[in-house]
Scaffold this motif. Structure first.
Motif, PDB file in Angstrom:
ATOM      1  N   PHE A 220       5.485   1.005  11.878  1.00 60.62           N
ATOM      2  CA  PHE A 220       5.346   1.016  10.421  1.00 60.62           C
ATOM      3  C   PHE A 220       5.903   2.325   9.862  1.00 60.62           C
ATOM      4  O   PHE A 220       5.651   3.396  10.425  1.00 60.62           O
ATOM      5  CB  PHE A 220       3.873   0.919  10.015  1.00 60.62           C
ATOM      6  N   GLY A 221       6.617   2.255   8.727  1.00 57.89           N
ATOM      7  CA  GLY A 221       7.116   3.474   8.110  1.00 57.89           C
ATOM      8  C   GLY A 221       7.562   3.242   6.680  1.00 57.89           C
ATOM      9  O   GLY A 221       7.628   2.095   6.209  1.00 57.89           O
ATOM     10  N   VAL A 237       8.321  -2.565  10.438  1.00 57.23           N
ATOM     11  CA  VAL A 237       7.717  -2.996   9.174  1.00 57.23           C
ATOM     12  C   VAL A 237       7.769  -1.846   8.171  1.00 57.23           C
ATOM     13  O   VAL A 237       7.207  -0.778   8.419  1.00 57.23           O
ATOM     14  CB  VAL A 237       6.259  -3.454   9.372  1.00 57.23           C
ATOM     15  N   ALA A 238       8.439  -2.071   7.056  1.00 59.88           N
ATOM     16  CA  ALA A 238       8.498  -1.083   5.980  1.00 59.88           C
ATOM     17  C   ALA A 238       7.408  -1.381   4.954  1.00 59.88           C
ATOM     18  O   ALA A 238       7.054  -2.537   4.715  1.00 59.88           O
ATOM     19  CB  ALA A 238       9.862  -1.113   5.301  1.00 59.88           C
ATOM     20  N   MET A 239       6.907  -0.329   4.345  1.00 67.38           N
ATOM     21  CA  MET A 239       5.899  -0.477   3.312  1.00 67.38           C
ATOM     22  C   MET A 239       6.541  -0.926   2.002  1.00 67.38           C
ATOM     23  O   MET A 239       7.734  -0.687   1.765  1.00 67.38           O
ATOM     24  CB  MET A 239       5.166   0.852   3.103  1.00 67.38           C
ATOM     25  N   GLY A 240       5.741  -1.523   1.126  1.00 69.61           N
ATOM     26  CA  GLY A 240       6.247  -1.935  -0.171  1.00 69.61           C
ATOM     27  C   GLY A 240       6.745  -0.778  -1.008  1.00 69.61           C
ATOM     28  O   GLY A 240       7.564  -0.965  -1.908  1.00 69.61           O
ATOM     29  N   ASN A 241       6.267   0.419  -0.715  1.00 75.26           N
ATOM     30  CA  ASN A 241       6.676   1.632  -1.415  1.00 75.26           C
ATOM     31  C   ASN A 241       7.795   2.378  -0.712  1.00 75.26           C
ATOM     32  O   ASN A 241       8.121   3.508  -1.074  1.00 75.26           O
ATOM     33  CB  ASN A 241       5.476   2.571  -1.558  1.00 75.26           C
ATOM     34  N   ALA A 249      16.263  -0.912   7.072  1.00 75.46           N
ATOM     35  CA  ALA A 249      16.135  -0.818   8.525  1.00 75.46           C
ATOM     36  C   ALA A 249      15.077  -1.746   9.090  1.00 75.46           C
ATOM     37  O   ALA A 249      15.079  -2.044  10.291  1.00 75.46           O
ATOM     38  CB  ALA A 249      15.814   0.626   8.918  1.00 75.46           C
ATOM     39  N   ALA A 250      14.159  -2.216   8.247  1.00 80.58           N
ATOM     40  CA  ALA A 250      12.985  -2.957   8.716  1.00 80.58           C
ATOM     41  C   ALA A 250      13.272  -4.442   8.910  1.00 80.58           C
ATOM     42  O   ALA A 250      14.178  -5.015   8.306  1.00 80.58           O
ATOM     43  CB  ALA A 250      11.839  -2.780   7.734  1.00 80.58           C
ATOM     44  N   ASP A 251      12.458  -5.055   9.769  1.00 80.97           N
ATOM     45  CA  ASP A 251      12.488  -6.503   9.966  1.00 80.97           C
ATOM     46  C   ASP A 251      11.617  -7.220   8.937  1.00 80.97           C
ATOM     47  O   ASP A 251      11.875  -8.378   8.602  1.00 80.97           O
ATOM     48  CB  ASP A 251      11.988  -6.856  11.370  1.00 80.97           C
ATOM     49  N   GLN A 252      10.571  -6.534   8.492  1.00 87.88           N
ATOM     50  CA  GLN A 252       9.649  -7.097   7.517  1.00 87.88           C
ATOM     51  C   GLN A 252       9.266  -6.024   6.506  1.00 87.88           C
ATOM     52  O   GLN A 252       9.377  -4.827   6.785  1.00 87.88           O
ATOM     53  CB  GLN A 252       8.362  -7.602   8.187  1.00 87.88           C
ATOM     54  N   VAL A 253       8.787  -6.471   5.354  1.00 86.67           N
ATOM     55  CA  VAL A 253       8.241  -5.560   4.349  1.00 86.67           C
ATOM     56  C   VAL A 253       6.823  -6.012   4.048  1.00 86.67           C
ATOM     57  O   VAL A 253       6.576  -7.203   3.821  1.00 86.67           O
ATOM     58  CB  VAL A 253       9.084  -5.568   3.059  1.00 86.67           C
TER      59      VAL A 253
END
Length: 271
Positions: A220-221, A237-241, A249-253
């Motif tokens: 997570f980042g 997993v990227a954060m909504g912010n 870069a993320a696979d999911q948000v």
């Protein structure tokens, strides 16, 4: 493949906007992961003493990675698991390049697994790092620039209150100094570490030592210093912010860090 390791950034990801607290729901999610036999890891631009104060008595209390991947420590024993440092030559070169464009910038060096700061006179906003939340005592002294740059650093911070950190980052990247890796974390300063060292390399090192494949890792980042880690993990997993680079870069948000975004993903994984 099953998930065997969950790694999380702290500020803007694990922590609420106060940069101090982990929500009860997020604590419960990590406790559930531990109970399910999943390893967990806090990995941050912060130093271990600061990470340790925040995760004390939580499911994340144990091995941590600080300084954007340059230092790993077992908080329970204070054993340094590994440490990577920026050379004197590289830090002098990048500081000279920054000062040529932004002559009012000031510099702070973190050393000795992040437990010692040597900070240039006039550097704002770091009056006494030992006075902030810290799990153990931190050494801090002010010095002239030559002394700040005289020894290798686990992380070098460069700050000019009149210049956005992203502008410093763009300049540092254009300088392309051998041996130096510049990034930002959402803090108002530029962060420099050793080239070839990032949260991704530290996470890979931690995972390999325990026999975990990248496909078995969730990370997570939210910021530029998380990009490499989000790409490396089997599930990034990227954060909504998150900043645009982390989102790309993320696979999911997931949700915003104040909306238990990390917990929501862990709960789904455990379900």
């Amino acid at each position: 493949m099953p998930i065997r390791l969950i790694a999380t950034d702290m500020d803007g990801t694990l922590l609420r906007s106060d940069h101090r607290t982990i929500s009860p729901r997020t604590r419960e999610a990590f406790a559930g992961a531990r109970e399910a036999g999943i390893d967990v890891l806090a990995i941050s631009g912060r130093q271990p003493y600061s990470i340790g104060a925040i995760v004390a008595d939580s499911p994340l209390d144990g091995a941590v990675v600080g300084s954007n991947g340059s230092v790993a420590m077992d908080l329970l024993t204070r054993e340094v698991l590994f440490e990577e440092t920026l050379t004197v030559e590289a830090q002098r070169a990048i500081v000279e390049g920054i000062l040529a464009e932004f002559p009012h910038a000031k510099v702070s060096s973190s050393r000795e697994a992040g437990n010692t700061y040597v900070t240039q006179h006039g550097y704002a906003g770091l009056e006494d790092p030992g006075a902030e939340i810290a799990r153990w005592e931190v050494s801090h002294r002010r010095a002239d620039l030559d002394e700040v740059l005289a020894e290798p650093s686990v992380k070098l911070a460069i700050l000019d209150p009149g210049v956005p950190a992203e502008s410093l980052l763009a300049l540092a990247r254009s300088l392309d100094v051998p041996g130096a890796f510049p990034t930002t974390s959402g803090a108002p300063f530029l962060e420099i570490g050793k080239a070839g060292v990032s949260k991704a390399t530290a996470l890979a090192r931690f995972a390999e030592a325990r026999g975990y494949a990248p496909e078995e890792v969730v990370a997570f980042g939210d910021n530029n210093n998380d990009v490499e880690m989000l790409r490396w993990a089997g599930l990034g997993v990227a954060m909504g912010n998150a900043v645009p680079a982390a989102l790309a870069a993320a696979d999911q948000v997931t949700s915003h860090h104040d909306e238990d975004g990390v917990a929501k993903v862990i709960e789904r994984l455990l379900a």
